[in-house]
Design an enzyme around this catalytic site. Structure first.
Site, mmCIF file in Angstrom:
data_model
loop_
_atom_site.group_PDB
_atom_site.id
_atom_site.type_symbol
_atom_site.label_atom_id
_atom_site.label_comp_id
_atom_site.label_asym_id
_atom_site.label_seq_id
_atom_site.Cartn_x
_atom_site.Cartn_y
_atom_site.Cartn_z
ATOM 1 N N ASP A 1 -4.610 3.441 -1.709
ATOM 2 C CA ASP A 1 -5.675 3.722 -0.718
ATOM 3 C C ASP A 1 -6.218 5.134 -0.904
ATOM 4 O O ASP A 1 -5.559 6.113 -0.560
ATOM 5 C CB ASP A 1 -5.105 3.576 0.699
ATOM 6 C CG ASP A 1 -5.055 2.123 1.120
ATOM 7 O OD1 ASP A 1 -4.022 1.695 1.659
ATOM 8 O OD2 ASP A 1 -6.043 1.415 0.896
ATOM 9 N N MET B 1 -12.010 4.243 -0.409
ATOM 10 C CA MET B 1 -12.635 4.469 0.901
ATOM 11 C C MET B 1 -13.319 5.832 0.815
ATOM 12 O O MET B 1 -12.856 6.831 1.392
ATOM 13 C CB MET B 1 -11.583 4.415 2.013
ATOM 14 C CG MET B 1 -11.074 2.992 2.252
ATOM 15 S SD MET B 1 -9.600 2.910 3.234
ATOM 16 C CE MET B 1 -8.375 3.082 1.947
ATOM 17 N N GLY C 1 1.404 -2.030 4.158
ATOM 18 C CA GLY C 1 1.993 -0.700 3.955
ATOM 19 C C GLY C 1 3.214 -0.536 4.839
ATOM 20 O O GLY C 1 4.351 -0.665 4.402
ATOM 21 N N HIS D 1 -1.133 -1.285 -4.257
ATOM 22 C CA HIS D 1 -2.413 -0.977 -3.583
ATOM 23 C C HIS D 1 -2.484 0.516 -3.324
ATOM 24 O O HIS D 1 -1.604 1.092 -2.686
ATOM 25 C CB HIS D 1 -2.507 -1.764 -2.275
ATOM 26 C CG HIS D 1 -3.831 -1.679 -1.585
ATOM 27 N ND1 HIS D 1 -4.918 -2.449 -1.949
ATOM 28 C CD2 HIS D 1 -4.243 -0.910 -0.555
ATOM 29 C CE1 HIS D 1 -5.946 -2.154 -1.150
ATOM 30 N NE2 HIS D 1 -5.562 -1.233 -0.299
ATOM 31 N N ASP E 1 -6.465 -6.323 4.497
ATOM 32 C CA ASP E 1 -5.828 -5.004 4.441
ATOM 33 C C ASP E 1 -5.805 -4.388 5.835
ATOM 34 O O ASP E 1 -6.842 -4.091 6.400
ATOM 35 C CB ASP E 1 -6.644 -4.118 3.478
ATOM 36 C CG ASP E 1 -6.072 -2.722 3.321
ATOM 37 O OD1 ASP E 1 -6.656 -1.944 2.541
ATOM 38 O OD2 ASP E 1 -5.062 -2.409 3.973
ATOM 39 N N GLY E 2 -4.563 -4.303 6.355
ATOM 40 C CA GLY E 2 -4.428 -3.627 7.645
ATOM 41 C C GLY E 2 -3.715 -4.486 8.665
ATOM 42 O O GLY E 2 -4.229 -5.558 9.006
ATOM 43 N N MET F 1 -11.354 -5.850 5.643
ATOM 44 C CA MET F 1 -10.505 -4.926 6.407
ATOM 45 C C MET F 1 -10.129 -5.578 7.724
ATOM 46 O O MET F 1 -11.005 -6.069 8.456
ATOM 47 C CB MET F 1 -11.235 -3.616 6.656
ATOM 48 C CG MET F 1 -11.473 -2.771 5.418
ATOM 49 S SD MET F 1 -9.993 -2.432 4.450
ATOM 50 C CE MET F 1 -9.066 -1.425 5.587
ATOM 51 N N MET G 1 -8.828 7.967 0.064
ATOM 52 C CA MET G 1 -9.664 8.334 1.212
ATOM 53 C C MET G 1 -10.202 9.753 1.005
ATOM 54 O O MET G 1 -9.460 10.642 0.597
ATOM 55 C CB MET G 1 -8.834 8.297 2.494
ATOM 56 C CG MET G 1 -8.224 6.938 2.758
ATOM 57 S SD MET G 1 -7.150 7.007 4.212
ATOM 58 C CE MET G 1 -6.500 5.346 4.197
ATOM 59 N N PHE H 1 -6.381 4.618 8.331
ATOM 60 C CA PHE H 1 -4.976 4.893 8.672
ATOM 61 C C PHE H 1 -4.122 3.639 8.543
ATOM 62 O O PHE H 1 -4.616 2.526 8.778
ATOM 63 C CB PHE H 1 -4.866 5.436 10.120
ATOM 64 C CG PHE H 1 -5.614 6.722 10.307
ATOM 65 C CD1 PHE H 1 -6.955 6.707 10.705
ATOM 66 C CD2 PHE H 1 -5.017 7.951 10.006
ATOM 67 C CE1 PHE H 1 -7.674 7.893 10.825
ATOM 68 C CE2 PHE H 1 -5.738 9.141 10.130
ATOM 69 C CZ PHE H 1 -7.069 9.109 10.543
ATOM 70 N N GLY H 2 -2.856 3.862 8.188
ATOM 71 C CA GLY H 2 -1.920 2.736 8.178
ATOM 72 C C GLY H 2 -1.383 2.517 9.581
ATOM 73 O O GLY H 2 -1.731 3.231 10.521
ATOM 74 N N HIS I 1 -8.293 1.038 -3.926
ATOM 75 C CA HIS I 1 -9.213 0.786 -2.803
ATOM 76 C C HIS I 1 -9.913 2.104 -2.486
ATOM 77 O O HIS I 1 -9.313 3.004 -1.890
ATOM 78 C CB HIS I 1 -8.373 0.282 -1.614
ATOM 79 C CG HIS I 1 -9.145 0.075 -0.357
ATOM 80 N ND1 HIS I 1 -8.516 -0.126 0.859
ATOM 81 C CD2 HIS I 1 -10.469 0.013 -0.105
ATOM 82 C CE1 HIS I 1 -9.421 -0.289 1.805
ATOM 83 N NE2 HIS I 1 -10.620 -0.222 1.247
ATOM 84 N N SER J 1 0.851 -1.203 0.000
ATOM 85 C CA SER J 1 0.000 0.000 0.000
ATOM 86 C C SER J 1 0.879 1.242 0.000
ATOM 87 O O SER J 1 1.644 1.471 0.961
ATOM 88 C CB SER J 1 -0.891 0.023 1.246
ATOM 89 O OG SER J 1 -1.405 1.340 1.424
HETATM 90 C C1 DX5 Z 1 -6.515 1.518 6.054
HETATM 91 C C2 DX5 Z 1 -5.487 1.329 4.977
HETATM 92 C C3 DX5 Z 1 -4.317 0.566 5.591
HETATM 93 C C4 DX5 Z 1 -3.177 0.389 4.657
HETATM 94 C C5 DX5 Z 1 -2.277 -0.698 5.176
HETATM 95 O O1 DX5 Z 1 -7.570 2.239 5.578
HETATM 96 O O2 DX5 Z 1 -6.067 0.586 3.907
HETATM 97 O O3 DX5 Z 1 -4.806 -0.660 5.994
HETATM 98 O O4 DX5 Z 1 -3.633 -0.017 3.423
HETATM 99 O O5 DX5 Z 1 -1.691 -0.218 6.307
HETATM 100 P P1 DX5 Z 1 -0.681 -1.101 7.181
HETATM 101 O O6 DX5 Z 1 -0.197 -2.235 6.307
HETATM 102 O O7 DX5 Z 1 0.414 -0.154 7.569
HETATM 103 O O8 DX5 Z 1 -1.506 -1.571 8.334
HETATM 104 ZN ZN ZN Z 2 -6.477 -0.416 1.403
#
Ligand code: DX5
Ligand code: ZN
Length: 220
Positions: free
Chosen positions: A36, A70, A201, A34, A179-180, A141, A38, A147-148, A68, A9
């Protein structure tokens, strides 16, 4: 043996050197990039949009861009992201009324883009039922979107397994993406549950050796 795909990501990348970062991670074996997106409404954060997808596509004509969304009302933006060069567009089930989610997915398909539907941690697997047969990917998710670098939500693994089981009945070719919070220690748990596409990410970007991390996440 399921082939595991790794989708770094770019939310976690150094945006001042995005082309180097993408070049590096592709060379390190990433399958997807990927992206993201937002909007500050569907999630309490604002990240990137169509111009970023356009410039990535221009510089990386062959990369698989896993977008993705969001965002609220995704049907308003799907065509713009498809035109910008998305290979795959995932929308959130919670982002609009069911008929408009179907509209967004059909628009993406009509643009020749692969389609995905994502669910937040609070949304049960059964909510996906009306669309399961038509999707190319389901995104579960494993953090609250926005947020990452958040901690992995282990309680989402039951949902991953339930979706994989149902897909094996109605749409076996459909991928399951998580993801996450995907790290070397949580990746095997997600793979075990049935995920075959792993978004990561903060586990990748900023690390010394991207290839080593990608190899670890892939599990071989
Ligand atoms: C949340 C994002 C994160 C990102 C990945 O909305 O979609 O999940 O892609 O973040 P990490 O891998 O740092 O958790
Ligand atoms: Zn994502």
């Amino acid at each position: 043996m399921t082939n595991i795909k790794i989708a770094p990501s770019i939310l976690a990348a150094d945006f001042t050197r995005l082309d180097d970062e993408i070049e590096r991670v592709l060379k390190a074996g990433a399958d997807y990039i990927h992206i993201d997106v937002m909007d500050g409404q569907f999630v309490p954060n604002i990240s990137m949009g169509v111009p970023v997808v356009e410039s990535i596509r221009k510089t990386f004509p062959d990369a698989f861009l896993d977008v993705h969304l969001m965002i609220v009302n995704p049907s308003d933006y799907v065509e713009a992201f498809a035109k910008a060069g998305a290979s795959h567009i995932t929308v959130h089930l919670e982002a609009d009324k069911p008929e408009d989610i179907s509209l967004a997915l059909n628009m993406a398909r009509n643009c020749g883009v692969r389609t995905g539907l994502s669910v937040k941690p609070v949304t049960p697997a059964v909510a996906l039922e009306p669309w399961l047969a038509e999707l190319d990917m389901v995104l579960v998710m494993t953090v609250e979107p926005g947020f990452g670098a958040q901690p992995f939500m282990y309680d989402q693994m039951k949902k991953v397994a339930a979706i994989r089981k149902r897909l094996d009945e109605v749409n076996p070719a459909c991928d399951v993406e998580v993801d996450g919070g995907i790290k070397p220690d949580t990746a095997p748990i997600a793979r075990e549950a049935g995920a075959n596409v792993l978004v990561a990410g903060s586990a990748i970007f900023g690390k010394e050796d991207y290839a080593a991390v990608i190899k670890e996440l892939r599990g071989r």
